[in-house]
Design a protein around this motif. Structure first.
Motif, PDB file in Angstrom:
ATOM      1  N   VAL A 173       0.787  -1.101   0.063  1.00 15.64           N
ATOM      2  CA  VAL A 173       0.013  -0.017   0.044  1.00 15.64           C
ATOM      3  C   VAL A 173       0.958   1.091  -0.078  1.00 15.64           C
ATOM      4  CG1 VAL A 173      -1.680   1.385   1.392  1.00 15.64           C
ATOM      5  CG2 VAL A 173      -1.827  -1.374   1.149  1.00 15.64           C
ATOM      6  N   PRO A 174       0.995   2.046  -1.103  1.00 18.49           N
ATOM      7  CA  PRO A 174       1.685   3.270  -1.173  1.00 18.49           C
ATOM      8  C   PRO A 174       1.134   4.162  -0.155  1.00 18.49           C
ATOM      9  CG  PRO A 174       1.329   2.620  -3.463  1.00 18.49           C
ATOM     10  CD  PRO A 174       0.341   1.706  -2.522  1.00 18.49           C
ATOM     11  N   THR A 175       2.179   5.009   0.335  1.00 19.49           N
ATOM     12  CA  THR A 175       1.725   6.104   1.272  1.00 19.49           C
ATOM     13  C   THR A 175       2.368   7.307   0.813  1.00 19.49           C
ATOM     14  OG1 THR A 175       3.399   5.518   2.663  1.00 19.49           O
ATOM     15  CG2 THR A 175       1.220   4.553   3.228  1.00 19.49           C
ATOM     16  N   GLN A 176       1.705   8.508   1.383  1.00 18.47           N
ATOM     17  CA  GLN A 176       2.221   9.757   1.162  1.00 18.47           C
ATOM     18  C   GLN A 176       3.284  10.136   2.300  1.00 18.47           C
ATOM     19  OE1 GLN A 176      -0.046  13.720   0.443  1.00 18.47           O
ATOM     20  NE2 GLN A 176       0.790  14.024   2.571  1.00 18.47           N
ATOM     21  N   HIS A 177       4.572  10.199   1.755  1.00 14.29           N
ATOM     22  CA  HIS A 177       5.617  10.655   2.449  1.00 14.29           C
ATOM     23  C   HIS A 177       5.752  12.097   2.996  1.00 14.29           C
ATOM     24  CE1 HIS A 177       9.707  10.192   4.301  1.00 14.29           C
ATOM     25  NE2 HIS A 177      10.041  11.136   3.511  1.00 14.29           N
ATOM     26  N   GLN A 178       5.477  13.118   1.989  1.00 13.35           N
ATOM     27  CA  GLN A 178       5.552  14.421   2.289  1.00 13.35           C
ATOM     28  C   GLN A 178       4.398  15.122   1.369  1.00 13.35           C
ATOM     29  OE1 GLN A 178       9.192  16.568   1.652  1.00 13.35           O
ATOM     30  NE2 GLN A 178       8.381  18.523   2.364  1.00 13.35           N
ATOM     31  N   ASN A 179       3.441  16.169   1.836  1.00 18.89           N
ATOM     32  CA  ASN A 179       2.845  16.556   0.893  1.00 18.89           C
ATOM     33  C   ASN A 179       3.696  17.788   0.222  1.00 18.89           C
ATOM     34  OD1 ASN A 179       0.346  17.738  -0.239  1.00 18.89           O
ATOM     35  ND2 ASN A 179       0.123  19.231   1.244  1.00 18.89           N
ATOM     36  N   MET A 180       3.617  18.179  -0.963  1.00 16.59           N
ATOM     37  CA  MET A 180       4.296  18.954  -1.714  1.00 16.59           C
ATOM     38  C   MET A 180       3.302  20.289  -1.898  1.00 16.59           C
ATOM     39  SD  MET A 180       6.911  16.451  -3.545  1.00 16.59           S
ATOM     40  CE  MET A 180       8.063  17.554  -4.096  1.00 16.59           C
ATOM     41  N   LEU A 181       2.339  19.977  -3.074  1.00 19.88           N
ATOM     42  CA  LEU A 181       1.524  20.763  -3.654  1.00 19.88           C
ATOM     43  C   LEU A 181       0.209  20.365  -3.531  1.00 19.88           C
ATOM     44  CD1 LEU A 181       1.731  23.831  -4.856  1.00 19.88           C
ATOM     45  CD2 LEU A 181       2.029  22.782  -7.001  1.00 19.88           C
ATOM     46  N   ASP A 182      -0.842  21.023  -3.182  1.00 17.00           N
ATOM     47  CA  ASP A 182      -2.181  20.907  -3.122  1.00 17.00           C
ATOM     48  C   ASP A 182      -3.108  21.893  -3.794  1.00 17.00           C
ATOM     49  OD1 ASP A 182      -4.209  18.876  -2.177  1.00 17.00           O
ATOM     50  OD2 ASP A 182      -3.057  18.303  -0.719  1.00 17.00           O
ATOM     51  N   ALA A 183      -3.841  21.478  -4.608  1.00 21.91           N
ATOM     52  CA  ALA A 183      -4.764  22.218  -5.648  1.00 21.91           C
ATOM     53  C   ALA A 183      -6.077  21.565  -5.765  1.00 21.91           C
ATOM     54  CB  ALA A 183      -4.347  22.773  -6.746  1.00 21.91           C
ATOM     55  N   PRO A 184      -7.018  22.223  -5.980  1.00 22.86           N
ATOM     56  CA  PRO A 184      -8.455  21.505  -6.010  1.00 22.86           C
ATOM     57  C   PRO A 184      -8.500  20.258  -7.387  1.00 22.86           C
ATOM     58  CG  PRO A 184      -8.890  23.782  -5.914  1.00 22.86           C
ATOM     59  CD  PRO A 184      -7.342  23.766  -5.985  1.00 22.86           C
ATOM     60  N   PHE A 185      -7.508  20.517  -8.191  1.00 23.87           N
ATOM     61  CA  PHE A 185      -7.386  19.557  -9.401  1.00 23.87           C
ATOM     62  C   PHE A 185      -6.154  18.909  -9.564  1.00 23.87           C
ATOM     63  CE2 PHE A 185      -5.719  23.653 -10.436  1.00 23.87           C
ATOM     64  CZ  PHE A 185      -4.672  23.477 -11.674  1.00 23.87           C
ATOM     65  N   TYR A 186      -5.063  19.251  -8.558  1.00 21.25           N
ATOM     66  CA  TYR A 186      -4.088  18.516  -8.825  1.00 21.25           C
ATOM     67  C   TYR A 186      -3.106  18.471  -7.375  1.00 21.25           C
ATOM     68  CZ  TYR A 186       1.254  18.765  -9.986  1.00 21.25           C
ATOM     69  OH  TYR A 186       2.277  18.689 -10.269  1.00 21.25           O
ATOM     70  N   SER A 187      -2.298  17.480  -7.448  1.00 21.74           N
ATOM     71  CA  SER A 187      -1.555  16.993  -6.290  1.00 21.74           C
ATOM     72  C   SER A 187      -0.310  16.603  -6.556  1.00 21.74           C
ATOM     73  CB  SER A 187      -2.325  15.672  -5.428  1.00 21.74           C
ATOM     74  OG  SER A 187      -1.419  15.195  -4.658  1.00 21.74           O
ATOM     75  N   ARG A 188       0.588  17.201  -5.749  1.00 18.72           N
ATOM     76  CA  ARG A 188       1.984  16.693  -5.809  1.00 18.72           C
ATOM     77  C   ARG A 188       2.645  16.514  -4.549  1.00 18.72           C
ATOM     78  NH1 ARG A 188       5.495  21.291  -7.903  1.00 18.72           N
ATOM     79  NH2 ARG A 188       4.525  20.947 -10.164  1.00 18.72           N
ATOM     80  N   SER A 189       3.359  15.104  -4.558  1.00 17.47           N
ATOM     81  CA  SER A 189       3.822  14.671  -3.283  1.00 17.47           C
ATOM     82  C   SER A 189       4.953  13.776  -3.126  1.00 17.47           C
ATOM     83  CB  SER A 189       2.564  14.020  -2.395  1.00 17.47           C
ATOM     84  OG  SER A 189       2.003  12.982  -3.151  1.00 17.47           O
ATOM     85  N   ALA A 190       5.556  13.696  -2.155  1.00 13.64           N
ATOM     86  CA  ALA A 190       6.521  12.460  -2.101  1.00 13.64           C
ATOM     87  C   ALA A 190       6.070  11.295  -1.611  1.00 13.64           C
ATOM     88  CB  ALA A 190       7.665  13.010  -1.088  1.00 13.64           C
ATOM     89  N   VAL A 191       5.852  10.271  -2.412  1.00 14.41           N
ATOM     90  CA  VAL A 191       5.318   8.959  -2.141  1.00 14.41           C
ATOM     91  C   VAL A 191       6.376   7.972  -2.084  1.00 14.41           C
ATOM     92  CG1 VAL A 191       3.562   7.298  -3.392  1.00 14.41           C
ATOM     93  CG2 VAL A 191       3.163   9.568  -3.202  1.00 14.41           C
ATOM     94  N   ARG A 192       5.959   7.184  -0.997  1.00 16.18           N
ATOM     95  CA  ARG A 192       6.633   5.754  -0.695  1.00 16.18           C
ATOM     96  C   ARG A 192       5.903   4.613  -1.280  1.00 16.18           C
ATOM     97  NH1 ARG A 192      10.430   4.884   3.327  1.00 16.18           N
ATOM     98  NH2 ARG A 192       9.724   6.575   4.184  1.00 16.18           N
ATOM     99  N   THR A 193       6.684   3.889  -2.039  1.00 18.09           N
ATOM    100  CA  THR A 193       6.184   2.573  -2.974  1.00 18.09           C
ATOM    101  C   THR A 193       7.082   1.635  -2.619  1.00 18.09           C
ATOM    102  OG1 THR A 193       5.005   1.823  -4.832  1.00 18.09           O
ATOM    103  CG2 THR A 193       6.804   3.084  -5.242  1.00 18.09           C
ATOM    104  N   LYS A 194       6.631   0.312  -3.308  1.00 15.31           N
ATOM    105  CA  LYS A 194       7.547  -0.853  -3.335  1.00 15.31           C
ATOM    106  C   LYS A 194       7.785  -1.303  -4.737  1.00 15.31           C
ATOM    107  CE  LYS A 194       8.193  -3.763  -0.151  1.00 15.31           C
ATOM    108  NZ  LYS A 194       8.059  -4.963   0.863  1.00 15.31           N
TER     109      LYS A 194
END
Length: 282
Positions: free
Chosen positions: A221-242
């Motif tokens: 289950v991937p998880t958000q590591h750090q929120n970076m940029l949040d907008a009503p139509f857009y998300s940028r974040s650091a994500v942990r996956t395997k």
């Protein structure tokens, strides 16, 4: 941090309101810094602010230029509310290699992703205490001849560092219902190969409720590591996956173009994206 140079600023309300007839009249160098005291700058500028050569892009007071094997970015911008302040400094991006990969995002090639340097070193020197560091970076680009919302309803993109380079995923749903699903592994020398796609895995929605998903090993289950940029139509974040049994943290983007088409979003964006029509180079 992220720095994006736009000719035809695809997320600018001013470009949309102009009818998108002249990309050179809606240009900007968007700078976003993350973490405590982070800033967001995205000033939409007119044709007088644009100068270009084969190795240099200037937009008003900021520029990107190649010096040898380094992309040198000089920034002098003003951040948008609520933290209005000047953001000045220099970023140097040194690719380990430059790839020859291009990925058409639509069958007719109207949209293309170009991962120039999926593995790079970045050096940041911004004139604020603590905003000087170096680390992992990357350099890519998107090109298009139509508005994104004319061809897509949703997409996600992710770039994850690996022991030998980086792995990138591009997934998109087009307006005609067809799907794009692509994954590439890049070596430090720029060698690229298409890889079998691990399954999609849903993530928690963003603060604005944007749907998010990425690729991961089955059952992880991937998880958000750090929120970076949040907008009503857009998300940028650091994500942990395997991937291939190894956990990795990379940059992930999710873009909801159905939301972006909503007309009420454009006046909201205008607050964050001021328009400066004129400019005189010194």
């Amino acid at each position: 941090m992220s720095v994006i140079g736009f000719i035809g600023s695809v997320f600018s309300p001013w470009y949309k309101w102009s009818g998108r007839k002249n990309p050179q009249n809606n240009v900007c160098i968007n700078v976003a810094t993350y973490g405590p005291g982070g800033r967001f700058t995205m000033t939409d500028r007119g044709t007088p602010a644009l100068r270009q050569t084969a190795s240099r892009l200037e937009v008003g007071p900021s520029s990107m230029r190649w010096i040898g094997d380094q992309l040198v970015i000089d920034i002098d911008e003003v951040s948008s509310p609520p933290l209005v302040s000047r953001v000045r400094g220099q970023i140097r991006v040194t690719p380990s290699a430059v790839t020859g990969v291009e990925l058409p995002l639509t069958p007719d090639g109207a949209h293309v992703w170009r991962p120039f340097a999926p593995k790079s070193r970045i050096e940041v020197d911004i004139d604020r205490p603590g905003w000087k560091w170096s680390g992992e970076g990357y350099f890519d680009a998107n090109f298009g001849t139509r508005a994104l919302e004319d061809d897509f309803s949703y997409w996600t993109w992710g770039r994850y560092p690996t022991a030998n380079g980086a792995t990138c995923f591009y997934d998109a749903t087009r307006l005609d219902g067809s799907e794009l699903a692509a994954g590439f592994a890049f070596e430090a020398d720029g060698t690229a190969r298409e890889i079998p796609l691990p399954p999609k895995a849903a993530m928690k929605r963003s603060l604005w409720g944007v749907k998010r998903e990425t690729r991961s090993d089955a059952g992880y289950v991937p998880t958000q590591h750090q929120n970076m940029l949040d907008a009503p139509f857009y998300s940028r974040s650091a994500v942990r996956t395997k991937l291939d049994g190894v956990e990795t943290v990379g940059v992930h983007e999710a873009l909801d173009l159905t939301r972006f088409r909503h007309p009420l979003l454009k006046p909201m964006l205008a607050v964050r994206v001021p328009r400066r029509r004129n400019w005189v180079f010194g």
